[in-house]
Motif scaffolding. Structure first.
Motif, mmCIF file in Angstrom:
data_model
loop_
_atom_site.group_PDB
_atom_site.id
_atom_site.type_symbol
_atom_site.label_atom_id
_atom_site.label_comp_id
_atom_site.label_asym_id
_atom_site.label_seq_id
_atom_site.Cartn_x
_atom_site.Cartn_y
_atom_site.Cartn_z
ATOM 1 N N LYS A 11 18.774 46.823 52.424
ATOM 2 C CA LYS A 11 18.719 47.021 50.975
ATOM 3 C C LYS A 11 19.361 45.862 50.219
ATOM 4 C CE LYS A 11 18.886 51.998 51.584
ATOM 5 N NZ LYS A 11 19.678 53.216 51.441
ATOM 6 N N ASP A 12 20.443 45.300 50.769
ATOM 7 C CA ASP A 12 21.212 44.252 50.094
ATOM 8 C C ASP A 12 21.654 43.222 51.137
ATOM 9 O OD1 ASP A 12 23.253 42.679 48.946
ATOM 10 O OD2 ASP A 12 24.020 44.345 47.757
ATOM 11 N N THR A 13 20.983 42.099 51.142
ATOM 12 C CA THR A 13 21.230 41.077 52.167
ATOM 13 C C THR A 13 22.654 40.541 52.109
ATOM 14 O OG1 THR A 13 18.902 40.477 52.051
ATOM 15 C CG2 THR A 13 20.383 38.910 53.134
ATOM 16 N N LYS A 14 23.176 40.269 50.932
ATOM 17 C CA LYS A 14 24.544 39.734 50.822
ATOM 18 C C LYS A 14 25.559 40.715 51.401
ATOM 19 C CE LYS A 14 23.888 36.580 46.978
ATOM 20 N NZ LYS A 14 24.288 36.184 45.630
ATOM 21 N N HIS A 15 25.385 41.981 51.090
ATOM 22 C CA HIS A 15 26.292 43.009 51.623
ATOM 23 C C HIS A 15 26.191 43.058 53.146
ATOM 24 C CE1 HIS A 15 28.494 46.772 52.032
ATOM 25 N NE2 HIS A 15 27.501 47.207 52.788
ATOM 26 N N TRP A 16 24.964 43.063 53.662
ATOM 27 C CA TRP A 16 24.755 43.124 55.111
ATOM 28 C C TRP A 16 25.410 41.932 55.810
ATOM 29 C CZ3 TRP A 16 21.894 39.976 58.507
ATOM 30 C CH2 TRP A 16 21.714 40.498 59.780
ATOM 31 N N LEU A 17 25.221 40.736 55.265
ATOM 32 C CA LEU A 17 25.800 39.537 55.881
ATOM 33 C C LEU A 17 27.329 39.581 55.891
ATOM 34 C CD1 LEU A 17 23.474 36.774 54.440
ATOM 35 C CD2 LEU A 17 23.726 37.392 56.859
ATOM 36 N N ALA A 18 27.923 40.125 54.847
ATOM 37 C CA ALA A 18 29.385 40.138 54.715
ATOM 38 C C ALA A 18 30.050 41.298 55.457
ATOM 39 C CB ALA A 18 29.767 40.200 53.233
ATOM 40 N N SER A 19 29.275 42.256 55.894
ATOM 41 C CA SER A 19 29.846 43.472 56.480
ATOM 42 C C SER A 19 30.507 43.220 57.834
ATOM 43 C CB SER A 19 28.755 44.522 56.652
ATOM 44 O OG SER A 19 29.289 45.659 57.301
ATOM 45 N N PRO A 20 31.663 43.841 58.069
ATOM 46 C CA PRO A 20 32.326 43.758 59.374
ATOM 47 C C PRO A 20 31.815 44.813 60.365
ATOM 48 C CG PRO A 20 33.702 44.989 57.866
ATOM 49 C CD PRO A 20 32.497 44.511 57.066
ATOM 50 N N LYS A 21 30.897 45.669 59.940
ATOM 51 C CA LYS A 21 30.465 46.803 60.775
ATOM 52 C C LYS A 21 29.827 46.389 62.096
ATOM 53 C CE LYS A 21 31.793 50.305 58.399
ATOM 54 N NZ LYS A 21 32.828 51.169 58.914
ATOM 55 N N GLY A 66 28.006 57.489 64.835
ATOM 56 C CA GLY A 66 28.662 56.236 64.467
ATOM 57 C C GLY A 66 27.668 55.128 64.184
ATOM 58 N N ALA A 67 26.587 55.079 64.945
ATOM 59 C CA ALA A 67 25.541 54.079 64.702
ATOM 60 C C ALA A 67 24.862 54.345 63.365
ATOM 61 C CB ALA A 67 24.521 54.082 65.830
ATOM 62 N N ALA A 68 24.561 55.613 63.113
ATOM 63 C CA ALA A 68 23.920 55.975 61.843
ATOM 64 C C ALA A 68 24.829 55.638 60.666
ATOM 65 C CB ALA A 68 23.562 57.457 61.839
ATOM 66 N N GLU A 69 26.116 55.895 60.811
ATOM 67 C CA GLU A 69 27.070 55.575 59.746
ATOM 68 C C GLU A 69 27.161 54.067 59.520
ATOM 69 O OE1 GLU A 69 30.749 57.453 60.896
ATOM 70 O OE2 GLU A 69 29.825 59.436 60.889
ATOM 71 N N ALA A 70 27.213 53.294 60.606
ATOM 72 C CA ALA A 70 27.294 51.835 60.477
ATOM 73 C C ALA A 70 26.040 51.294 59.798
ATOM 74 C CB ALA A 70 27.485 51.189 61.845
ATOM 75 N N MET A 71 24.871 51.801 60.189
ATOM 76 C CA MET A 71 23.628 51.338 59.566
ATOM 77 C C MET A 71 23.580 51.721 58.088
ATOM 78 S SD MET A 71 20.608 51.556 62.424
ATOM 79 C CE MET A 71 20.819 53.260 62.898
ATOM 80 N N ALA A 72 24.008 52.937 57.774
ATOM 81 C CA ALA A 72 24.016 53.364 56.374
ATOM 82 C C ALA A 72 24.967 52.495 55.556
ATOM 83 C CB ALA A 72 24.411 54.834 56.271
ATOM 84 N N HIS A 73 26.137 52.218 56.096
ATOM 85 C CA HIS A 73 27.103 51.367 55.401
ATOM 86 C C HIS A 73 26.517 49.983 55.132
ATOM 87 C CE1 HIS A 73 30.332 48.366 55.144
ATOM 88 N NE2 HIS A 73 30.958 49.314 54.456
ATOM 89 N N ASP A 74 25.789 49.454 56.107
ATOM 90 C CA ASP A 74 25.226 48.109 55.982
ATOM 91 C C ASP A 74 23.918 48.062 55.201
ATOM 92 O OD1 ASP A 74 27.364 47.064 57.304
ATOM 93 O OD2 ASP A 74 26.259 46.480 59.096
#
Length: 87
Positions: A11-21, A66-74
């Motif tokens: 959904k948001d490339t900048k957020h995904w790139l910056a995420s520590p997840k 946990g995988a679903a949560e990490a993907m949702a966060h990212d």
């Protein structure tokens, strides 16, 4: 140790790139050499390249909440996920 590519939409490339997840989720599985890629023609299409020591453990982990949560966060669009394994 196989190299794996996972590509998907976000959904948001900048957020995904910056995420520590990615490191938080894959690190405990022994996954190393995690690298990120962005499609220059469609920036919401991204990929992760990584070395995976135990494919069974990773496959099991990908089915957890946990995988679903990490993907949702990212902001990963789960239905777009495709995994390719080095042969």
């Amino acid at each position: 140790m196989p190299t794996v590519i996972g590509h998907h939409d976000v959904k948001d490339t900048k957020h995904w790139l910056a995420s520590p997840k990615r490191e938080e989720f894959f690190g405990p599985l022994g996954v190393t050499n995690i690298r990120t890629f962005v499609d220059p023609e469609n920036p919401t299409r991204v990929a992760v390249l990584m070395d995976v020591p135990d494919m069974d453990a990773m496959a099991a982990a990908m089915q957890t909440p946990g995988a679903a949560e990490a993907m949702a966060h990212d902001g990963v669009i789960p239905e777009s996920l495709v995994m390719l394994v080095e042969s």
